[in-house]
Design a protein around this motif. Structure first.
Motif, PDB file in Angstrom:
ATOM      1  N   GLN A   1       0.812  -1.211   0.000  1.00 10.95           N
ATOM      2  CA  GLN A   1       0.000   0.000   0.000  1.00 10.95           C
ATOM      3  C   GLN A   1       0.854   1.273   0.000  1.00 10.95           C
ATOM      4  O   GLN A   1       0.351   2.369  -0.247  1.00 10.95           O
TER       5      GLN A   1
ATOM      6  N   GLU B   1      -9.459  -2.910  -1.094  1.00 13.89           N
ATOM      7  CA  GLU B   1     -10.710  -2.992  -0.345  1.00 13.89           C
ATOM      8  C   GLU B   1     -11.388  -4.304  -0.751  1.00 13.89           C
ATOM      9  O   GLU B   1     -10.972  -4.947  -1.719  1.00 13.89           O
TER      10      GLU B   1
ATOM     11  N   SER C   1     -12.390  -3.566  -4.258  1.00 13.09           N
ATOM     12  CA  SER C   1     -11.568  -2.580  -4.962  1.00 13.09           C
ATOM     13  C   SER C   1     -10.198  -3.173  -5.219  1.00 13.09           C
ATOM     14  O   SER C   1      -9.555  -3.713  -4.297  1.00 13.09           O
TER      15      SER C   1
END
Length: 515
Positions: free
Chosen positions: A42, A152, A155
């Motif tokens: 991330q 997500e 996502s």
């Protein structure tokens, strides 16, 4: 280098919105921020270009041409993730014969099903190093395929493998730097532990020596006291005994003068006891007894002065008295013996004022240095005698034997007398220096550097503890704020220089290691 971030999604026909793609240029690398050893996916730049599955295949080429950094496109069907087609695989299939005519006007889902391969899907919290390992574990034809990152539950975004490898390189560099820093820190800690251990050894040595000297001092003081009492009786009564004897001898001379006639029994007894010799030798006997008593008294006084049990605090003393008392106690080792020549002591005393010091501890320093000097000279003489004998025995024939005798007599005549020279002087009116030099064998540089280390000794096992000079260094440097130096070369003797100030400072200043 250009980075694509947060690119708006195209419409159902595969056309880009009017604002187009969003680019940022930093000229460095496509990384959001500096990475750490535990960085995750991330923290990297992720591409979220989405296309619906009913978009025409020919529009994908226009999208890739408009976004040169885009590694691929995420395909969705009614907003739900369906798959991914990479830039490399798209152009590879479209460049084949008839592929452009077949797929350019077909929905993207048709092309995806035709080119479908295994996709690596990872969670956004996956560590970069884990992602690199899993990426490289794929089959060779899939190693360069982008990685799908689930940010997500519904996502997904794409991660370029090239960017992943760059981030892995950066982390590797960080790990290398961290390892070097860790190694440097470990080396520093090891040095600190080594210094602490050395300090502990010195402290233990000092405590052991202090306790040993205290016990030895009490024992010596007790023995000296027990010897001093009877010797005092003998020494004090010798004078009276000598006077009484002289009075009796004078009375006997008067009898001989006024009664010259000899009686047979008295004459026989006089001849039997050798009266004439007795009258001549008796004063010499009393003189010898007085000299012996005086020597015992001096030795007892030297023992008491050497121990200095009543002087635990610093006092102003005469340094020369301490040296003389130490030499007095070492007379038995300085005298010549069969197979061992005597060692001469040359004193070159300067005009010194009283010095503020711990007398007992400083006397111990003199004792340690002088004992080592005597030992070195004696051992060296033993080796020289052995070498001369072996050289002499190795000669063959009368002529060679006579030549060896001549050379031996010459060497004996030119050999230096075993000597220890002690010199004292005042430096700049503030310091006193005591130099103790011997003409022994000297020592090598390696030995000289380790001379003051605890437990270091060149003596055979059982003859030395290796604590004498180490304790001497502690006494001179740490307890008197002075300096103890050694100068020596092989074959040129050894010199110890003890330098101490006339007046001492506070204990906190002169005892930094034990504060």
């Amino acid at each position: 280098m250009q980075i694509l971030r947060n690119t708006p999604a195209p419409n159902r026909n595969g056309q880009l919105p009017k604002e187009g793609a969003v680019y940022e240029t930093d000229g460095l690398s496509p990384l959001k921020s500096p990475l750490g050893l535990r960085s995750t996916l991330q923290e990297l730049t992720l591409y979220d270009f989405l296309l619906e599955s009913d978009c025409l295949g020919g529009e994908v080429a226009k999208i890739f041409q408009a976004n040169p950094l885009l590694p691929g496109i995420i395909i969705t069907e009614k907003g739900k993730f369906t798959g991914m087609i990479s830039r490399r695989r798209y152009f590879e299939h479209m460049s084949r014969p008839y592929s452009l005519e077949l797929f350019s006007q077909q929905p993207l889902l048709v092309l995806y099903r035709f080119t479908k391969t295994d996709i690596l899907v990872l969670d956004r919290k996956t560590s970069i190093m884990t992602a690199v390992r899993q990426s490289l574990e794929r089959s060779p034809e899939l190693i360069h395929e982008p990685i799908v990152v689930q940010v997500e539950p519904d996502s997904y975004k794409l991660l370029d493998v090239h960017q992943l490898l760059l981030s892995q390189l950066q982390i590797h560099e960080l790990a290398t730097v961290a390892m070097r820093e860790s190694q440097a820190q470990l080396r520093h800690q090891a040095q600190q532990l080594e210094l602490a251990l050395l300090e502990l050894q010195r402290t233990q040595t000092q405590l052991i020596q202090t306790e040993k000297m205290s016990s030895l001092g009490q024992l010596v003081a007790g023995v000296a006291h027990e010897i001093n009492n009877p010797i005092g009786f003998i020494y004090s009564n010798l004078h009276h005994a000598k006077e009484y004897t002289e009075s009796l001898m004078r009375m006997l001379y008067l009898y001989q003068q006024h009664c010259p006639e000899s009686i047979a029994e008295i004459a026989a007894e006089s001849e039997k006891i050798e009266l004439d010799y007795l009258l001549e030798d008796l004063p010499k006997v009393f003189n010898s007894m007085q000299q012996g008593a005086e020597r015992v008294r001096d030795i007892v006084l030297s023992l008491r002065n050497f121990c200095r049990l009543d002087e635990a605090q610093m006092k102003q003393v005469n340094i020369h008295d301490g040296i003389n008392n130490t030499i007095m106690l070492l007379q038995s080792q300085l005298k010549g013996k069969p197979g061992q020549e005597a060692i001469e002591i040359h004193k070159e005393y300067g005009d010194l004022p009283l010095v503020q010091c711990y007398p007992g501890q400083l006397n111990q320093v003199f004792m340690n240095i002088l004992v080592n000097a005597i030992y070195a000279i004696i051992e060296w003489n033993k080796h020289e005698n052995v070498d001369e004998k072996s050289q002499k025995n190795s000669q063959l024939g009368e002529e060679e034997h006579s030549r060896a005798n001549i050379q031996s007599s010459i060497s004996n005549s030119t050999r230096l007398i075993s000597t220890i020279r002690i010199r004292t002087e005042l430096i700049e009116g503030k310091k006193v220096i005591i130099r103790i030099f011997d003409n022994g064998p000297g020592m090598t540089e390696d030995v000289r550097k380790r001379l003051f280390d605890p437990f270091f000794t060149t003596k055979p096992v059982g003859q030395g503890t290796g604590l004498g000079l180490s304790i001497s260094y502690e006494v001179v440097v740490n307890q008197h704020g002075g300096e103890l130096k050694c100068f020596s070369e092989p074959g040129k003797g050894t010199e110890f220089a003890i330098e101490i100030p006339l007046e001492q400072f506070s204990p906190a200043q002169i005892l930094p290691r034990f504060a």
